[in-house]
Enzyme design. Structure first.
Site, short mmCIF file in Angstrom:
data_model
loop_
_atom_site.label_atom_id
_atom_site.label_comp_id
_atom_site.label_asym_id
_atom_site.label_seq_id
_atom_site.Cartn_x
_atom_site.Cartn_y
_atom_site.Cartn_z
N HIS A 364 3.97 10.25 5.72
CA HIS A 364 3.63 10.32 6.91
C HIS A 364 4.74 11.01 7.33
O HIS A 364 5.99 10.78 7.17
CB HIS A 364 3.21 8.88 7.94
N GLU A 411 0.41 7.20 11.69
CA GLU A 411 0.79 6.41 10.43
C GLU A 411 1.05 5.15 11.31
O GLU A 411 0.93 4.19 10.95
CB GLU A 411 1.56 6.37 9.29
N GLU A 423 -11.61 9.98 6.57
CA GLU A 423 -12.96 9.55 7.48
C GLU A 423 -13.37 11.47 7.35
O GLU A 423 -14.74 11.61 6.43
CB GLU A 423 -12.83 9.09 7.93
N TYR A 543 14.90 -1.32 9.72
CA TYR A 543 13.58 -0.62 10.27
C TYR A 543 12.89 -1.06 11.32
O TYR A 543 13.91 -1.48 12.02
CB TYR A 543 12.96 -2.23 9.33
N SER A 616 -19.13 -17.89 -14.23
CA SER A 616 -19.86 -17.22 -15.32
C SER A 616 -20.36 -15.95 -15.25
O SER A 616 -20.07 -14.99 -16.33
CB SER A 616 -21.64 -17.82 -15.95
N HIS A 671 -13.72 -2.05 -0.83
CA HIS A 671 -13.50 -2.01 -2.42
C HIS A 671 -13.60 -3.68 -2.34
O HIS A 671 -13.05 -4.78 -1.92
CB HIS A 671 -11.78 -2.00 -2.46
N GLY A 681 -1.97 -9.59 5.75
CA GLY A 681 -1.65 -7.70 6.42
C GLY A 681 -1.26 -7.07 5.45
O GLY A 681 -1.85 -5.73 5.38
ZN LIG Z 1 6.45 4.20 7.54
#
Ligand SMILES: [Zn+2]
Length: 725
Positions: A364, A411, A423, A543, A616, A671, A681
């Site tokens: 991103h 992102e 999508e 961050y 099983s 999945h 998360g």
């Molecule tokens: Zn990032």
């Protein structure tokens, strides 16, 4: 984002005890001897020559220049500056010879107009008015007026005043503890600290418990002075540093909240969109991040019971849980919600033999502020990988499979650019052979990777061809640093900081599991495209703050950009190998063994939770899968004959692991083996349908999820069996 994205935060924790010394900026070797034999190739020698030619191109100095340009201005998604970075990346893609388009989507996003957080004592004394502007003496970037004020993406607007309760990390067990202490959070503002889970999960649980709002602050114990020197003296978070971030419930579904499962193309009629106030991924209670400079006066004045020992942070007073009415907080949040344009940049190189088998590689581009580490260290590495592949194109090389490089937008707000594009392109992506992600490309010198089990060995093999600035190969340094942290962990007798809690087959370098928090999520968890995620980590305390800028980067992460060069080389080789391999190098034996381990662990958990289940059929299906994988592995090892149909079956196998109905209550996640945890998360939950039902002590749901899993494993096993014939 994507603190698992890629958990910059988790990575910082994992590295907390490591010496934060950067290695002397060595001149990396241009090449190391290529391996003789690589899984998937009949004869690796021709590929080895291409690789060697590629590896000489990605350039440390150029990566540094690209990073400086990308991070010259704050470029939050949808802004003018964000669009300018899109034009820059598009120009670089074109210069390398990629067929390049800028693909816009129109998505529901908030930006803050006004954010005021004030705290007063019971006798009316003002304790704090915030948020305080982010500032340290000596930083050359923090006074830029374009820096977006600290806020949470997806928080509603609010004007509320309430009593405050401190809830530690805001995990389920923390709220349980509060209940045991007789503290009710209903109608209160919950003050939590960052760490332990995705911030949106903190808000989700607080909302479930009836809280009025949430404040999330960065405790110096977790990424500030307790870890080491704060910026500008070191890499850790200074007092006013705030972690912005999205609180979107992306464990329900990521992407534009108004278009779950389909693309937010600019001309999509409004009638097709889910009204924002009905969107399940949107919190209904407000939240905002805080620095510890602003959180400290609140915390220090809270009364009520003393917080448990493990809840004490590094601020210089005893933490109490509050809830006694002696501190009131006023949250005034004015959010500007609009449908805004975002811009993905897509660069394509058509494949000559298998044009429908796409190899997609993405990173991103949007950032909360300047984004030097997150994400543009990854963008610069991607641009140098593209530079290297462009040089091959100019020599006349063409890939067998179609290569697509992607620079994702938005992102940070919820994996929006990647999700909408995935999508939008779901039918062709059913044949995509891999998605390679990098988000935080470089925060320091420690290589790290996560992957679907079938690609764990693939990532290791690629790193054996790339020289490390520390000497030897990236693989050797990766292995050495894992061995070192393992021995440190054993010496400290604590598993607290292990980065790899999940099943691991064999004694080789551990490659992590894909949870969420970055752009691989739509590819692997929605569409079943085998994926990897790479980065190079280090102590990273800034961050999502104003201090994640070029100055911090060159002082702390990678002063000579040699790790940028390393990451460009690894990323580029992933793409080259997957584009030209004879047989798709998916290792389903490892996959099967890991699934067997997940089932064993779930069975133990079920019996200790006294949830009675019959494993099983699932066990038998997993064993069938592993046995079929072993038979196919023999054909993969000695390719000869019809590779095209073998490859089709190998690719279909991952798709067989999707369940059409998706997970209970979150059908976007299809999945059956991996999902982000509903209550974690970022971290991966394995065989999520089964494990989350056991956690909820819901035997009936767990048994029916075992049936879904068994069907998926049998489908995949049957595909492998037919390929083995
Ligand atoms: Zn990032």
């Amino acid at each position: 984002m994507a603190a698992r994205h890629p958990l910059p935060f988790r990575r910082a924790l994992a590295l907390c005890c490591a010496l934060s010394l950067l290695p002397a900026p060595a001149l990396p070797a241009q090449t190391v001897a290529p391996p003789q034999d690589v899984f998937g190739y009949k004869d690796f020698s021709a590929q080895a020559k291409i690789d060697q030619s590629f590896l000489t191109v990605p350039d440390a100095k150029l990566a540094g220049e690209e990073l400086k340009i990308l991070t010259a201005a704050p470029h939050v998604a949808g802004s003018k500056e964000d669009y300018e970075t899109a034009l820059y990346v598009a120009q670089k893609f074109k210069a390398a010879g990629l067929e390049t388009t800028i693909v816009p989507y129109k998505v529901w996003l908030n930006l803050p107009v006004d954010i005021q957080i004030t705290a007063t004592s019971a006798d009316g004394k003002t304790l704090m008015t915030g948020p305080t502007r982010e500032h340290v003496d000596g930083d050359r970037y923090d006074n830029d007026p374009r820096i977006v004020m600290p806020f949470n993406g997806s928080s509603p607007s609010a004007d509320i005043t309430a009593d405050v309760v401190y809830a530690n990390y805001g995990r389920p067990e923390d709220f349980q503890k509060l209940a045991q202490m007789g503290i009710d959070v209903k109608g209160k503002i919950v003050l939590t600290r960052y760490g332990g889970n995705f911030r949106g999960v903190k808000v989700y649980i607080a909302q479930e418990k009836g809280a009025a709002g949430v404040l999330i602050y960065s405790d110096p114990q977790d990424d500030g002075y307790y870890r080491g020197d704060a910026y500008p003296n070191g890499p850790y978070r200074p007092a006013t540093g705030v972690q912005r971030g999205s609180v979107q419930y992306m464990f329900k579904y990521p992407g534009d909240p108004t278009t779950p499962g389909f693309a937010s193309t600019p001309d999509l009629p409004m009638s097709r969109r889910v009204p924002p106030d009905k969107a399940a991924s949107q919190p209904t209670i407000p939240s905002n991040p805080l620095s510890y400079h602003d959180a400290a006066p609140i915390l220090e004045n809270l009364q009520g019971p003393t917080a448990p020992h493990e809840w004490q942070g590094a601020l210089p007073f005893t933490y109490h849980v509050g809830g006694k009415g002696n501190v009131k907080v006023h949250m005034l949040l004015k959010q500007d919600y609009q449908y805004r344009l975002i811009w993905d940049v897509i660069g394509r190189i058509p494949g000559t033999e298998y044009p429908d088998e796409w190899v997609v590689a993405g990173n991103h581009r949007d950032a909360w502020t300047f984004g030097a580490v997150d994400p543009n260290s990854g963008t610069a590495a991607m641009l140098e990988a593209v530079h290297g592949i462009g040089a091959l194109l100019k020599q006349g090389w063409k890939p067998k499979r179609t290569i697509i490089f992607a620079s994702w937008d938005a992102e940070e707000e919820g994996l929006i650019g990647s999700t909408e594009w995935a999508e939008d392109n779901a039918p062709p992506l059913a044949n995509a052979v891999a998605y390679f992600n990098t988000d935080v490309g470089v925060a320091g010198p420690s290589f790290d990777a996560s992957a679907v089990p079938s690609l764990k060995q693939f990532v290791r093999e690629v790193t054996k061809e790339v020289p490390s600035p520390k000497g030897g190969t990236v693989y050797e340094q990766w292995k050495a640093s894992q061995a070192e942290s393992e021995s440190r962990r054993q010496a400290s007798g604590s598993g607290e900081h292990t980065a790899r809690p999940n099943a691991h087959v064999g004694n080789d370098v551990a490659v992590g599991d894909l949870g969420s928090g970055s752009d691989y999520t739509p590819f692997i968890q929605h569409l079943g495209v085998p994926s990897t995620d790479i980065g190079s980590s280090g102590p990273y305390g800034v961050y999502h703050s104003a201090f994640d800028n070029y100055q911090w980067f060159t002082m702390n992460a990678d002063p000579t950009f040699v790790y940028e060069q390393q990451q460009a080389r690894v990323f580029g080789l992933e793409v080259l190998h997957m584009a030209d391999t004879d047989v798709l190098p998916y290792d389903y034996v490892t996959y099967g063994k890991e699934i067997e381990q997940y089932l064993d662990a779930a069975q133990k958990k079920a019996s200790s939770a006294e949830v009675s289940l019959d494993f099983s059929a699932a066990d038998a299906a997993a064993k069938r899968f592993t046995a079929a994988a072993a038979a196919v592995k023999q054909k993969q090892d000695k390719p000869g004959g019809n590779e095209a149909s073998l490859n089709t079956a190998l690719r279909a196998t991952e798709g067989d692991l999707l369940s059409p109905q998706g997970l209970p209550n979150r059908p976007w996640f299809k999945h059956t083996i991996y999902a982000p945890g509903e209550y974690t998360g970022y971290a991966a939950v394995v065989i999520p349908g089964v494990n989350e039902a056991i956690d909820a002590k819901d035997a009936q749901r767990a048994q029916s999820q075992l049936t879904v899993l068994t069907a998926a494993l049998n489908r995949a096993a049957a595909t492998l069996e037919s390929a083995a014939q």
